[in-house]
Design an enzyme around this catalytic site. Structure first.
Site, PDB file in Angstrom:
ATOM      1  N   LYS A   1       0.839  -1.213   0.000  1.00  0.00           N
ATOM      2  CA  LYS A   1       0.000   0.000   0.000  1.00  0.00           C
ATOM      3  C   LYS A   1       0.868   1.255   0.000  1.00  0.00           C
ATOM      4  CE  LYS A   1      -2.987   0.655   3.547  1.00  0.00           C
ATOM      5  NZ  LYS A   1      -2.885   1.988   4.161  1.00  0.00           N
ATOM      6  N   SER A   2       1.870   1.290   0.867  1.00  0.00           N
ATOM      7  CA  SER A   2       2.720   2.489   0.962  1.00  0.00           C
ATOM      8  C   SER A   2       3.423   2.762  -0.370  1.00  0.00           C
ATOM      9  CB  SER A   2       3.787   2.284   2.043  1.00  0.00           C
ATOM     10  OG  SER A   2       3.183   2.139   3.299  1.00  0.00           O
TER      11      SER A   2
ATOM     12  N   SER B   1       7.421   8.908  12.237  1.00  0.00           N
ATOM     13  CA  SER B   1       6.278   8.782  11.336  1.00  0.00           C
ATOM     14  C   SER B   1       6.728   8.941   9.892  1.00  0.00           C
ATOM     15  CB  SER B   1       5.222   9.841  11.666  1.00  0.00           C
ATOM     16  OG  SER B   1       4.311   9.952  10.589  1.00  0.00           O
TER      17      SER B   1
ATOM     18  N   GLY C   1      -5.032   7.613   5.594  1.00  0.00           N
ATOM     19  CA  GLY C   1      -4.109   8.481   6.319  1.00  0.00           C
ATOM     20  C   GLY C   1      -2.908   8.832   5.461  1.00  0.00           C
TER      21      GLY C   1
ATOM     22  N   ARG D   1       2.899   6.026  -3.107  1.00  0.00           N
ATOM     23  CA  ARG D   1       4.047   6.855  -3.485  1.00  0.00           C
ATOM     24  C   ARG D   1       4.322   6.782  -4.984  1.00  0.00           C
ATOM     25  NH1 ARG D   1       4.170   5.596   1.727  1.00  0.00           N
ATOM     26  NH2 ARG D   1       5.500   6.694   3.225  1.00  0.00           N
TER      27      ARG D   1
ATOM     28  N   ASP E   1       2.024  -1.371  11.954  1.00  0.00           N
ATOM     29  CA  ASP E   1       0.714  -1.822  11.454  1.00  0.00           C
ATOM     30  C   ASP E   1       0.420  -3.284  11.800  1.00  0.00           C
ATOM     31  OD1 ASP E   1       0.232   0.680  10.424  1.00  0.00           O
ATOM     32  OD2 ASP E   1       0.967   0.193   8.428  1.00  0.00           O
TER      33      ASP E   1
HETATM   34  C1  S3P Z   1       2.480   4.697   6.373  1.00  0.00           C
HETATM   35  C2  S3P Z   1       3.085   5.023   7.559  1.00  0.00           C
HETATM   36  C3  S3P Z   1       2.611   4.579   8.882  1.00  0.00           C
HETATM   37  C4  S3P Z   1       1.628   3.425   8.763  1.00  0.00           C
HETATM   38  C5  S3P Z   1       0.628   3.635   7.679  1.00  0.00           C
HETATM   39  C6  S3P Z   1       1.302   3.814   6.330  1.00  0.00           C
HETATM   40  C7  S3P Z   1       3.041   5.223   5.111  1.00  0.00           C
HETATM   41  O1  S3P Z   1       1.987   5.648   9.532  1.00  0.00           O
HETATM   42  O2  S3P Z   1       0.975   3.195   9.994  1.00  0.00           O
HETATM   43  O3  S3P Z   1      -0.255   2.515   7.588  1.00  0.00           O
HETATM   44  O4  S3P Z   1       2.730   4.702   4.022  1.00  0.00           O
HETATM   45  O5  S3P Z   1       3.834   6.168   5.176  1.00  0.00           O
HETATM   46  P1  S3P Z   1       2.865   6.734  10.389  1.00  0.00           P
HETATM   47  O6  S3P Z   1       3.955   7.169   9.513  1.00  0.00           O
HETATM   48  O7  S3P Z   1       1.929   7.842  10.704  1.00  0.00           O
HETATM   49  O8  S3P Z   1       3.321   6.001  11.596  1.00  0.00           O
END
Ligand code: S3P
Length: 428
Positions: free
Chosen positions: A19-20, A163, A91, A24, A311
């Site tokens: 997902k991350s 973060s 988020g 990006r 996560d």
């Molecule tokens: C993520 C970073 C994490 C993670 C989220 C995905 C990302 O959050 O919990 O599911 O893709 O950068 P934080 O960076 O706020 O800890």
């Protein structure tokens, strides 16, 4: 889901794309001049939110089976969206686009679903204000977020929390700021932004927790192949460890060390796992096999490992419940700011089955003891994909039909979750 109870599981699976990395790739491809192919992207609720927003600011994105094609004339041709943007439950979309839109000097407004509209955005706003951005939040903290055009200058930023979302927002803004943006991390958070920015031609270096990025360099398109998401793989892996007679291999999954803390904990627990790394440059990838482990050791984790498995803590709580020893998670207060308060959610729901917790502000201890599953127990998923998938794994492992209020949020990160588990049923 009943079809998954009283079964054993065996076989090989490819979980959906990371997902991350998918978020990006869409963002960097939109900023870069040229045509980017994203192979094996995660097609989920969250990543479609990012896709729509990149389209709304001028990127041309088409889907062709398992490839997304992004065509862009480069960042200078992107434009302010015609109306308010919607980030849904995501988020990562919400935090990262604040940096991206401010960096581009666009005017935009966005909000998300009820969960997003309660999640703090000031953590991203603060460093961006230092860079000169004009970002306004509801009650100085929450969406709707308004971004107004302002030129940005580089800053030297000491991260107060680990973060990756905050780090990535600052770096995305830094791509367009005047000067060299420096970000200092005391605990490493996921570094996909850094890896990919370099692949797209940014002038970025990273060493010993210090990232330096010089603004103003034009990005050029670069094809991306998205590995499987270890955060999704964690669920079938936990099933394999907890269910007698079960063995599951997950192929082509990301083993990026900033994400693979869960594997270190599984080793601490003496779980039966085997990791095979695969050759390649860019993101580390490999195959992971997990098998039933009758005796699980305890663990006590805190500090730098926490961001590397943040996560996976809901599913780790379930694994902990089956350990013969106590298991402690500390320094994980960030969990209270996720899709839901994940410390509360895990403690409240698993306590319904006699699992004993000591809850702390920044984590919990799971005490060893008997689990008392009761068929038909009503449990809540809090519209949080990772809480729901953890509860489903518990239901399957304990052969207990549960009454989960709503499972639709699974589609946020792992559409096809139930089908994938079904494909592993021994009699399937
Ligand atoms: C993520 C970073 C994490 C993670 C989220 C995905 C990302 O959050 O919990 O599911 O893709 O950068 P934080 O960076 O706020 O800890």
């Amino acid at each position: 889901m009943k079809q998954l109870l009283n079964r054993t599981f065996e076989g090989t699976l490819r979980v959906p794309g990371d997902k991350s990395i998918t978020h990006r790739s869409l963002m960097l491809a939109a900023l870069a001049e040229g045509r980017t192919e994203i192979h094996l992207p995660l097609k989920s609720e969250d990543t479609y939110r990012t896709m729509e927003i990149m389209r709304a600011i001028g990127a041309d994105i088409t889907e062709s089976g398992d490839i997304w094609i992004v065509e862009s004339r480069g960042h200078a041709h992107l434009h302010s969206p015609a109306g308010p943007l919607y980030t849904g439950n995501s988020g990562t979309t919400s935090r990262l686009i604040i940096g991206l839109l401010a960096g581009l000097g666009l005017e935009a407004e966005f909000s998300g679903d009820d969960s997003i509209n309660r999640r703090p955005m000031d953590r991203v706003q603060r460093p961006l204000l230092d860079m000169g951005a004009d970002i306004r939040l509801k009650d100085e903290k929450y969406p709707p977020v308004h971004i107004y055009p302002k030129p940005l200058k580089a800053i030297d930023y000491d991260m107060p929390i680990a973060s990756a979302q905050v780090k990535s927002a600052v770096l995305l803004a830094g791509l367009f700021a005047e000067g060299t943006t420096v970000v200092r991390e005391s605990s490493p958070s996921r570094d996909h932004s850094e890896i990919m920015m370099k692949q797209f031609g940014a002038e970025l270096s990273s060493k010993d927790g210090v990232i330096s990025l010089t603004g103003g360099k034009k990005l050029t398109s670069a094809d991306v192949t998205v590995p499987g998401d270890i955060s999704s793989a964690a669920f079938p892996l936990a099933l394999a460890i907890l269910k007698p007679g079960t063995s599951i291999t997950i192929e082509n999954v990301s083993l990026n060390p900033t994400r693979s803390g869960i594997l270190e904990v599984l080793e601490m627990m003496d779980a039966n796992i085997e990791i095979e790394t695969l050759p390649g440059d860019g993101e580390a990838i490999g195959n992971i096999t997990a098998s039933y482990t009758p005796e699980l050791r305890g663990f006590d984790i805190s500090g730098e490992i926490i961001p590397r498995l943040i996560d996976e803590i809901p599913i780790l709580a379930l694994l902990a419940a089956y350990s013969n020893e106590s298991c402690t998670v500390s320094d994980a207060g960030e969990l209270r700011f996720k899709e839901t308060d994940r410390i509360r959610a895990v403690v409240d729901e698993l306590s319904k089955f006699g699992i004993r917790f000591e809850e702390k502000e920044d984590g919990f201890t799971v005490l060893p003891g008997e689990i008392e599953p009761a068929a038909g127990t009503a449990v809540k998923g809090y519209h949080d994909h990772r809480i729901i998938m953890m509860l489903i794994i518990f239901s399957i492992v304990s052969d207990t039909p549960l009454n989960i209020d709503d499972t639709s949020a699974i589609d946020i990160s792992y559409p096809g979750f139930i089908n994938d588990l079904e494909s592993l049923r021994k009699d399937a």
